[in-house]
Design a protein around this motif. Structure first.
Motif, PDB file in Angstrom:
ATOM      1  N   ALA A  30      19.846  11.553   9.961  1.00  0.00           N
ATOM      2  CA  ALA A  30      19.843  10.108   9.668  1.00  0.00           C
ATOM      3  C   ALA A  30      18.512   9.717   9.024  1.00  0.00           C
ATOM      4  N   LEU A  31      17.416  10.224   9.563  1.00  0.00           N
ATOM      5  CA  LEU A  31      16.105   9.884   8.996  1.00  0.00           C
ATOM      6  C   LEU A  31      15.994  10.414   7.566  1.00  0.00           C
ATOM      7  N   ALA A  32      16.541  11.614   7.353  1.00  0.00           N
ATOM      8  CA  ALA A  32      16.491  12.189   5.999  1.00  0.00           C
ATOM      9  C   ALA A  32      17.253  11.316   5.009  1.00  0.00           C
ATOM     10  N   TYR A  33      18.376  10.737   5.455  1.00  0.00           N
ATOM     11  CA  TYR A  33      19.168   9.879   4.558  1.00  0.00           C
ATOM     12  C   TYR A  33      18.490   8.535   4.294  1.00  0.00           C
ATOM     13  N   LEU A  34      17.504   8.194   5.104  1.00  0.00           N
ATOM     14  CA  LEU A  34      16.861   6.881   4.946  1.00  0.00           C
ATOM     15  C   LEU A  34      15.567   6.943   4.142  1.00  0.00           C
ATOM     16  N   ILE A  35      15.051   8.147   3.942  1.00  0.00           N
ATOM     17  CA  ILE A  35      13.742   8.247   3.274  1.00  0.00           C
ATOM     18  C   ILE A  35      13.926   8.448   1.776  1.00  0.00           C
ATOM     19  N   ASP A  36      13.386   7.500   1.027  1.00  0.00           N
ATOM     20  CA  ASP A  36      13.424   7.607  -0.435  1.00  0.00           C
ATOM     21  C   ASP A  36      12.206   8.450  -0.846  1.00  0.00           C
ATOM     22  N   ARG A  37      12.444   9.728  -1.054  1.00  0.00           N
ATOM     23  CA  ARG A  37      11.324  10.656  -1.296  1.00  0.00           C
ATOM     24  C   ARG A  37      10.611  10.340  -2.616  1.00  0.00           C
ATOM     25  N   ALA A  38      11.383   9.847  -3.572  1.00  0.00           N
ATOM     26  CA  ALA A  38      10.760   9.512  -4.866  1.00  0.00           C
ATOM     27  C   ALA A  38       9.768   8.363  -4.693  1.00  0.00           C
ATOM     28  N   GLN A  39      10.169   7.377  -3.893  1.00  0.00           N
ATOM     29  CA  GLN A  39       9.288   6.230  -3.671  1.00  0.00           C
ATOM     30  C   GLN A  39       8.043   6.659  -2.877  1.00  0.00           C
ATOM     31  N   VAL A  40       8.257   7.498  -1.885  1.00  0.00           N
ATOM     32  CA  VAL A  40       7.123   7.981  -1.081  1.00  0.00           C
ATOM     33  C   VAL A  40       6.142   8.727  -1.985  1.00  0.00           C
ATOM     34  N   THR A  41       6.663   9.576  -2.858  1.00  0.00           N
ATOM     35  CA  THR A  41       5.801  10.364  -3.744  1.00  0.00           C
ATOM     36  C   THR A  41       5.063   9.457  -4.719  1.00  0.00           C
ATOM     37  N   LYS A  42       5.766   8.458  -5.222  1.00  0.00           N
ATOM     38  CA  LYS A  42       5.140   7.514  -6.168  1.00  0.00           C
ATOM     39  C   LYS A  42       3.960   6.809  -5.495  1.00  0.00           C
ATOM     40  N   ILE A  43       4.094   6.527  -4.217  1.00  0.00           N
ATOM     41  CA  ILE A  43       3.037   5.816  -3.496  1.00  0.00           C
ATOM     42  C   ILE A  43       1.926   6.772  -3.056  1.00  0.00           C
ATOM     43  N   ALA A  44       2.323   7.956  -2.597  1.00  0.00           N
ATOM     44  CA  ALA A  44       1.332   8.823  -1.948  1.00  0.00           C
ATOM     45  C   ALA A  44       0.670   9.806  -2.898  1.00  0.00           C
ATOM     46  N   SER A  45       1.421  10.399  -3.777  1.00  0.00           N
ATOM     47  CA  SER A  45       0.853  11.467  -4.592  1.00  0.00           C
ATOM     48  C   SER A  45       1.456  11.462  -5.996  1.00  0.00           C
ATOM     49  N   PRO A  46       1.238  10.347  -6.717  1.00  0.00           N
ATOM     50  CA  PRO A  46       1.925  10.231  -8.012  1.00  0.00           C
ATOM     51  C   PRO A  46       1.482  11.278  -9.024  1.00  0.00           C
ATOM     52  N   GLU A  47       0.247  11.740  -8.932  1.00  0.00           N
ATOM     53  CA  GLU A  47      -0.276  12.664  -9.940  1.00  0.00           C
ATOM     54  C   GLU A  47      -0.194  14.122  -9.508  1.00  0.00           C
ATOM     55  N   ALA A  48      -0.072  14.364  -8.233  1.00  0.00           N
ATOM     56  CA  ALA A  48      -0.113  15.750  -7.761  1.00  0.00           C
ATOM     57  C   ALA A  48       1.061  16.097  -6.875  1.00  0.00           C
TER      58      ALA A  48
END
Lengths: 608, 302
Positions: free
Chosen positions: A344-362
């Protein structure tokens, strides 16, 4: 593994931005070596930073010292340098070893040294140097050189075949990481470091490989030398690398070209200046000012990256970085023992958004959770990758999974099956700014879906790992997918953190909460023992490895002991103003120090 | 430090004194408009602490497409790494900062004053014991101790944070109050009180303490600013738990995550909490300035 994880920690330290005294260090870095450009000759001064450590001017010139004033690829030489291959951990560029051979099971590795290799004092590099270096490595333990009886992949015998040839024999518990570990041996001069090994050392080493009180005594004698070796401080640098240390101050280390280097004609710069730093911000400032000819991976915010790119000559080289960031569960704790909750948690996490916020360049958002870095997953799994659940954001599926786990929704908030509040706490070390941002983004997304979530930080990484291993967290951020060795990849998920460890050549599984088993996953799932399969990767043939990797990736995708969030991208910086010839994007040499690029004849003077 | 007349006498006389005092306060405040500004600033922050979190939803809204957005009418201080309004973060974060400051000030001043008064008034063995304890407290290095404590204590509540900062900060106040007490106890009104056979408790509480009230009040305010710097500094260093609207955490993320010292994108995110700290400190300093004049007859006469 020790090397891999040690390097990783250095890498993460640079991700961490904890410096409060950056300005002071910048000031000191800026002074002291201004006359070097004139004395460096036509090759000029190559300016860089050491990605693995900060400079400690008081540290000895000793590669066994973690803070030692030696720099890998410049004045610290290994037998060979690993290529950044997606799958094969046994590909290398030559270092002090001109060539090597290994039996198919890696039972014997024969190393042939560079015939013209010499130390910076003019003496030849010989097999005696290799033997002494291996002896000293035994005092530090780990990888191929451990005195623990039965440890997999340990060297059992070192034979000097001739002045330029050494044979290293693996013990009976074989590992296909042996060649890699042997070739990673850092070589020091016997005539400088040799006296650290007491008379009778090799007999003691033989005794230590046995069992019983005499062996224990011998082991204690060998490991007891560790501090003596680490603190040894030679009066001057004696290097077999392309450079030799001239001087070091708190702001920078200066190395001059080693005229005795076996491939000296390939080395263009007359000197190398390694600048010190106390945090990422300082490296950003060096890059923005165009000071660095190259810099290894450094986490950079998008706005700073834009500024770095604007500096004349600066260019970015991106490549494969076998590391991924994930959220790992403590399955001994409720409700994370239930696979439906994890899904359920995996279905709720937008990994693209997390990456854009946390590590956009790397970072790139993980395609799905396999345990493997996205770049190599395709190579390992082929069409099998597409068959796995992608866990795309799907709140409806998440609700289904939560209901299947018995969770209840009250007043818009999800609660435990008995109606008690469900509070998700995601733990991260405070000094890893990208993880902090990622965890915050994940909690925001979960809160949006009625799951009460918060981020909890630990003061530093060491404390974080300690608390994690102590089973104090429900969910913690975790580094994984440490390729290219498939064993290294999966031991992050099905290794000691999940209960499986090798003791005296036997694989044991500790109960959840014991002996560092904080992941607390089941020992078998559907008849499959993932720890056992992971251990088999150590010995398996390439074909068998592929089968096992397929099984483990599918199991990981279904069971989600971790949720893979983003895969790191190795983002390096070069400046073409003074030098050129950099490895291309995605090059197998990209993650190696620039000193190795010079050894390979890549770096040329700009405009020549 | 000067003395005020001990408050004694019939009730109507005390009421008159109180009226005169507040008239004096109003006169002092009016004399310099900056002092009124100081009161307004501090009131604003107190209001932010009291009702700020109620003005926003429990989970602040985010704009996924406006990460580190530049200042605009919608976001006067831009947005953070997650697209959250920075002003909202500052407003909702005020409560922790102010509560910690107040808790620290209360503990610092209460402990420091009590121990200083006891030591100064009793002298002898009391003085020796309490001052050695004070010396011991003064020798404890605050920052390293807090760094160590943060490994075992998460300081989730502002009161916990305030308690620790207060326990680390009372030594200076105790020493100063003791000096004041040693001086005051030789004055005629204390001698007279002793001669009248008044109890020690009465002398300390009703004779000595009011004389030191201005000094103590000013210390409360100074302790608040000290506590704000200390806690924000600890959060900035990243040794205390993450809370996205904590001012120190905001500074940390702006510098280390957003590169605010290298590029301008995250600069508003850095400046907003800095400005809040600066304003709050300024407000307190202006009030201390006013208090100095209120309690210092020599300044009042000028």
């Amino acid at each position: 593994m020790v090397l891999a994880i040690g390097t990783l920690e250095h890498f993460m330290k640079r991700l961490a931005a904890t410096a409060a005294l950056a300005a002071v260090a910048t000031a000191t870095a800026a002074c002291g070596t201004s006359e070097t450009a004139a004395s460096a000759g036509p090759g000029g001064v190559y300016t860089t930073i050491d990605g693995s450590k900060q400079i400690d001017a008081t540290a000895p010139i000793n590669p066994f010292n973690p803070q030692g004033s030696t720099f890998a690829g410049y004045d610290a030489m290994a037998l060979a340098w690993p290529k950044n291959d997606l799958m094969d951990p046994n590909l290398f560029y030559p270092g002090l070893a001109r060539s090597w051979t290994a039996t198919p099971d890696q039972g014997e590795v024969v190393v042939h040294l560079q015939p013209n290799a010499r130390w910076s004092d003019g003496r030849p590099v010989t097999s005696a140097d290799i033997r002494t270096s291996i002896g000293l490595a035994y005092t530090q333990g780990g990888s191929a050189y451990t005195v623990n009886a039965g440890a997999a992949g340990a060297a059992a015998d070192i034979k000097v075949v001739d002045a330029k040839t050494v044979k290293i024999v693996q013990g009976k518990n074989r590992s296909n990481a042996f060649l890699r570990n042997v070739l990673s041996t850092v070589v020091v001069p016997d005539h400088v470091f040799g006296p650290l090994l007491p008379a009778g050392f090799w007999a003691t080493l033989t005794a230590a490989r046995g069992t019983g009180p005499a062996a224990e005594k011998a082991k204690t004698e060998i490991t007891g030398l560790s501090q003596k070796v680490i603190t040894f401080s030679p009066p001057e640098d004696v290097s077999a690398g392309p450079f030799v240390l001239e001087r070091v101050n708190p702001g920078a280390a200066l190395l001059r070209k080693n005229a005795y280097f076996y491939d000296a004609a390939r080395i263009v710069p007359g000197k190398v200046k390694v600048l010190n730093y106390t945090g990422n911000e300082q490296i950003w400032n060096y890059l923005v000012s165009g000071k660095l000819d190259s810099a290894p991976f450094t986490a950079v915010p998008a706005a700073v990256m834009k500024k770095i790119k604007q500096t004349p000559g600066n260019a970015i080289r991106k490549g494969y970085s076998p590391v991924a960031a994930s959220m790992a569960f403590n399955q001994a704790r409720k409700p994370y023992d239930n696979v439906h909750v994890r899904r359920a948690l995996a279905y709720l996490i937008d990994r693209a958004q997390v990456t854009k916020i946390a590590s956009p360049e790397a970072g790139t958002p993980s395609v799905t959770t396999t345990g493997i870095h996205g770049s190599s997953a395709q190579a390992w799994l082929g069409a099998g990758l597409g068959a796995l659940d992608q866990y795309k954001v799907d709140p409806a599926k998440a609700d289904q999974e939560l209901r299947a786990a018995g969770m209840v929704k009250k007043g818009g908030q999800w609660a435990m099956p008995d109606g008690s509040p469900w509070k998700v706490q995601i733990h991260v070390p405070a000094s890893f700014s990208d993880w902090v941002a990622a965890a915050k983004s994940v909690t925001s997304q979960l809160n949006d879906h009625g799951i009460d979530s918060s981020v909890v930080t630990s003061a530093d990484y060491i404390l974080y790992l300690d608390e994690l291993a102590g089973g104090k967290f429900d969910i913690g951020f975790w580094l994984m997918a440490l390729g290219p060795s498939p064993y290294n990849i999966f031991q992050r998920v099905y290794g000691p953190a999940n209960g499986w460890s090798l003791l005296a050549g036997r694989l044991n599984h500790a109960a959840p909460g014991k002996d560092g088993n904080w992941m607390g996953g089941p020992e078998t799932v559907g008849g499959v023992n993932p720890g056992e399969l992971t251990n088999r990767l150590n010995l398996a043939t390439p074909e068998e490895q592929k089968r096992i990797v397929g099984t483990l990736a599918k199991l990981t995708n279904e069971q989600l002991p971790v949720i893979q969030i983003y895969d790191y991208v190795n983002t390096q910086f070069v400046n073409t103003t003074r030098y050129t010839g950099w490895p291309a994007a995605g090059s197998e040499a990209l993650r190696l120090p620039a000193g190795v690029w010079m050894q390979l004849g890549m770096i040329k003077k700009s405009g020549v | 430090m000067t003395l005020t007349t001990p408050l004694a006498g019939p009730p109507n006389m005390r009421a008159t004194l109180r009226r005169n005092f507040w008239r004096g306060v109003a006169r002092v405040m009016r004399r310099k408009p900056s002092r009124m500004a100081g009161v307004a600033i501090v009131c604003l922050f107190l209001l932010m602490a009291a009702v700020g979190p109620m003005l926003y939803p429990a989970h602040l809204p985010r704009d996924d497409n406006a990460l580190y957005a530049a200042p605009s009418l919608a976001h006067p201080f831009g947005t953070d790494f997650e697209g959250t309004d920075v002003l909202a973060l500052v407003v909702t974060g005020a409560r922790y900062v102010i509560l910690t400051g107040l808790a620290t000030a209360v503990i610092t001043v209460a402990l420091g004053t009590a121990l200083g008064l006891l030591a100064g008034f009793h002298r002898g063995r009391w003085d020796t014991a309490l001052m050695r304890l004070t010396d011991l407290q003064l020798t404890i290095p605050g920052l390293p101790l807090l760094l160590v404590l943060s490994t075992v204590w998460k300081f989730n509540s502002p009161l916990e944070m305030g308690l620790v900062l207060g326990l680390l900060g009372w030594g200076g106040v105790a020493r100063a109050v003791r000096s004041q007490t040693l001086s005051l106890r030789e004055r005629g009104f204390i001698e007279a009180a002793k001669g009248l056979g008044l109890s020690t408790r009465h002398i300390i509480a009703r004779e000595l303490l009011p004389s030191m009230a201005p000094y103590i009040a000013m210390n409360v305010l100074i302790a608040v600013t000290g506590a704000i710097y200390a806690q924000v500094g600890l959060f900035f260093l990243g040794v205390l738990p993450f809370d996205s609207n904590n001012w120190g955490v905001m500074l940390n993320l702006a510098v280390f995550g957003g590169g605010a010292l290298t590029s301008t994108a995250a600069l508003p995110y850095l400046l907003a909490p800095l400005l809040a700290i600066l304003l709050l400190t300024l407000g307190i300093v202006l009030i201390v300035d006013a208090m100095d004049e209120i309690f210092n007859p020599r300044l009042r006469e000028e």
